[in-house]
Design an enzyme around this catalytic site. Structure first.
Site, PDB file in Angstrom:
ATOM      1  CG  HIS A  28     -12.041   4.580  16.027  1.00 30.43           C
ATOM      2  ND1 HIS A  28     -12.186   4.276  17.516  1.00 30.43           N
ATOM      3  CD2 HIS A  28     -11.464   3.526  15.340  1.00 30.43           C
ATOM      4  CE1 HIS A  28     -11.658   2.820  17.641  1.00 30.43           C
ATOM      5  NE2 HIS A  28     -11.287   2.261  16.267  1.00 30.43           N
ATOM      6  CG  ASP A  71     -10.205   0.993   8.944  1.00 35.26           C
ATOM      7  OD1 ASP A  71      -9.313   0.328   9.084  1.00 35.26           O
ATOM      8  OD2 ASP A  71     -11.235   1.172   9.626  1.00 35.26           O
TER       9      ASP A  71
END
Lengths: 384, 384
Positions: A264, A320
């Protein structure tokens, strides 16, 4: 004079007191409260109110807010009629953008942007109505696109419970409803990304909040923004079983290809939201006595394979990575995942909308002009 | 480290070679061509292609583009059915945002963002379809909201002619069609304002172009952005007759209130677009032998009153000052003015969309966090 930086990377575009990320330490907080404490102790309703108002509510204020959220779940049958004209193949995000945009016509609104008490109450009421209706619309579409009338919302259920009830048409499983509630908290807010920035830009013109949230849904629908959890699920299905995870990861890395759900931009450590979800996954597997979707075992094998190869580079699973599989357990198809993200994020979007209006200035950045200097028009018959 | 500037005022957010403004000299150019030369020699179709492609087209290329624009004017009856479910009171801008958003479902699209030749052709084709359909949808709504079936577009008319034909249902007046054509050129592009910036932000996520343009319509619908020409018209109706202009202007200035249509953030001189429109107004009055809407005479009186009092401060009429009255002469009601602005601006928006994709980076600015430091969650029963 500010320097030109593509994508405004590193350029401050707003002052905000809503959420904060410490990417080095892997910390995310809403209004100062660490996300771990909120998922452990709060629920989506209270966290939403925290995001909107800035403080944890009293019993009375929370009850009033929750009551308003429940009462605003229904939508007029005109909106059902409108949604029935959408093509059944319509993607849930494009459906959601369109349906939310249409609400501006059904419920006209004006924002004065003068931050008066009247305006604040109005902004608060609009926010409640939009957040309440987001879940309704997403669940309705699941039925309408298959040719069925939607299921009416109930007022005796929490936000997460009611969504699962409306979506599946059966009493929601308490453990899955709790997991969805946590997922909604985790996705409710994440500082200034493209969709939240879109809220600031569009909101700064004093457009209707429905128009503003519809536009934010557009940003989130882009494959570079939302949609990664759908990709994770497809990847896990592609791998097929836990024993194939190692070879798959090895091959992808050798080809310098992306492992979906890993890494990320903001976090140098593991995404704190992923840590929370992983724990929920373990609890879920235990509660079900191991009788769960085999994708979960595959996911854990992929995480292990990545941990051995990528953790020294600071690449860890992100939020996710597990959310898609958990949604699958709830009976939610992959093309609806980003729409659920949008339901949750509407809380953060509307908190930022309110903050923008509180000290509004219309966004009008400049451009670096790189085009032609003034030149004369050439008539059509003299062009080469 | 870039400084925080509210609304990103003066902060470069993109490199662009589409249009340029010289506010000191009162110059606006598209792809280097001064707006005066384009309105004198070009038309909306050619100017649109100039904005999209960057160069004036050859006869063949222009004919092909114009042909595509004409063939894409029709929309499926499914879209008519959808628009019939909108409330008749729906504002044209909210209608347009919703209808354009719905097109993403009817015409699914994906953007790879890799700037390949295939992608460029695809981007060009999508742009043509959207620009062609914008006018159709706005004209359709004029009939649908009054309970009538819309009028089918024709392929034997220019963009401006066809719009007036579809809107009013009669053969368009050639002079008014020419004036509309000039108005469309004048509104087609204007560097990076809030709606164009919204295109960059939303487009950078690789969302569908329909979703992106729908979101830009949201920004333009805000009263701080579009809608000023509607305010000008209401002001002129409020004044009532030319002889009352002087007293009205005097009173508004004494109360430090806005004179609608006067002044523009970008121009220190008269808005070059206003100069062009004023000339068209004079030609129009002469062509009609003075038999025109009395609002035009009132507008000229207001301009004179403002010129005497404000021109030394660099405050002059802007493009909104005359456009509304001219639209009124075309039979267009005031609440549709901003939708016509959106039709024209779709050309510039799509040029910027293409430019963004050509060297894309997702927008993710930062925030200056002004909120609480980390703090512990307080259980509900311990809150005060």
């Amino acid at each position: 004079m500010n320097e030109y930086l593509p994508g405004l990377a590193g350029v401050p575009a707003t002052q905000s007191n809503i959420s904060d990320i410490d990417g080095e330490k892997g910390l995310l907080s809403y209004r100062g409260y660490p996300i771990e404490q909120l998922t452990a102790n709060s629920n989506f309703e209270e966290t939403t109110l925290l995001l909107l108002d800035g403080c944890l509510p009293t019993t009375e204020v929370l009850a009033d807010f929750d009551n308003k959220l429940r009462r605003n779940r229904r939508v007029q049958y005109h909106i059902t009629d409108l949604m029935k004209t959408f093509p059944p193949s319509g993607h849930p995000m494009e459906m959601l953008q369109t349906a939310v945009s249409s609400l501006a016509m059904f419920y006209p609104s004006t924002v004065s942007g003068d931050a008066s008490a009247d305006d604040l109450e109005y902004i608060h009421n609009m926010s409640v109505k939009i957040i309440a209706r987001m879940g309704t619309i997403v669940a309705m579409w699941q039925h309408i696109r298959h040719g069925y009338d939607p299921i009416e919302p109930r007022t005796d259920l929490t936000y997460a419970e009611n969504f699962l009830y409306m979506f599946n048409g059966v009493e929601p499983d308490p453990l899955l409803a709790k997991i969805l509630d946590v997922c909604l908290i985790l996705h409710a807010e994440h500082t200034i990304n493209a969709s939240t920035f879109s809220v600031l830009v569009n909101g700064s013109t004093l457009a209707s909040p429905y128009s503003v949230i519809s536009a934010a849904i557009a940003a989130l629908s882009g494959p570079l923004h939302g949609g990664a959890n759908q990709k994770v699920l497809e990847m896990l299905e592609d791998i097929g079983s836990p024993d194939k995870a190692d070879a798959y990861v090895e091959e992808r890395l050798a080809k310098k290809e992306v492992i979906w759900g890993m890494g990320h931009r903001e976090y140098k450590t593991k995404d704190p939201r992923a840590t929370i979800l992983e724990k929920m996954v373990d609890e879920f597997i235990e509660a079900r006595g191991g009788a769960v979707n085999p994708l979960l075992e595959t996911a854990k094998a992929v995480e292990k394979a990545c941990d051995e190869r990528l953790s020294h580079k600071g690449v860890y699973p992100n939020v996710d990575f597990y959310s898609g599989i958990l949604y699958t357990e709830m009976g939610i198809p992959a093309d609806q995942f980003t729409a659920i993200f949008a339901i949750a994020r509407s809380a953060g979007w509307l908190a930022h909308w309110r903050e923008q209006l509180d000290d509004n200035r219309i966004f009008r950045p400049t451009q670096v002009y790189t085009g032609k200097p003034p030149r004369d028009y050439v008539p059509l018959d003299q062009r080469k």
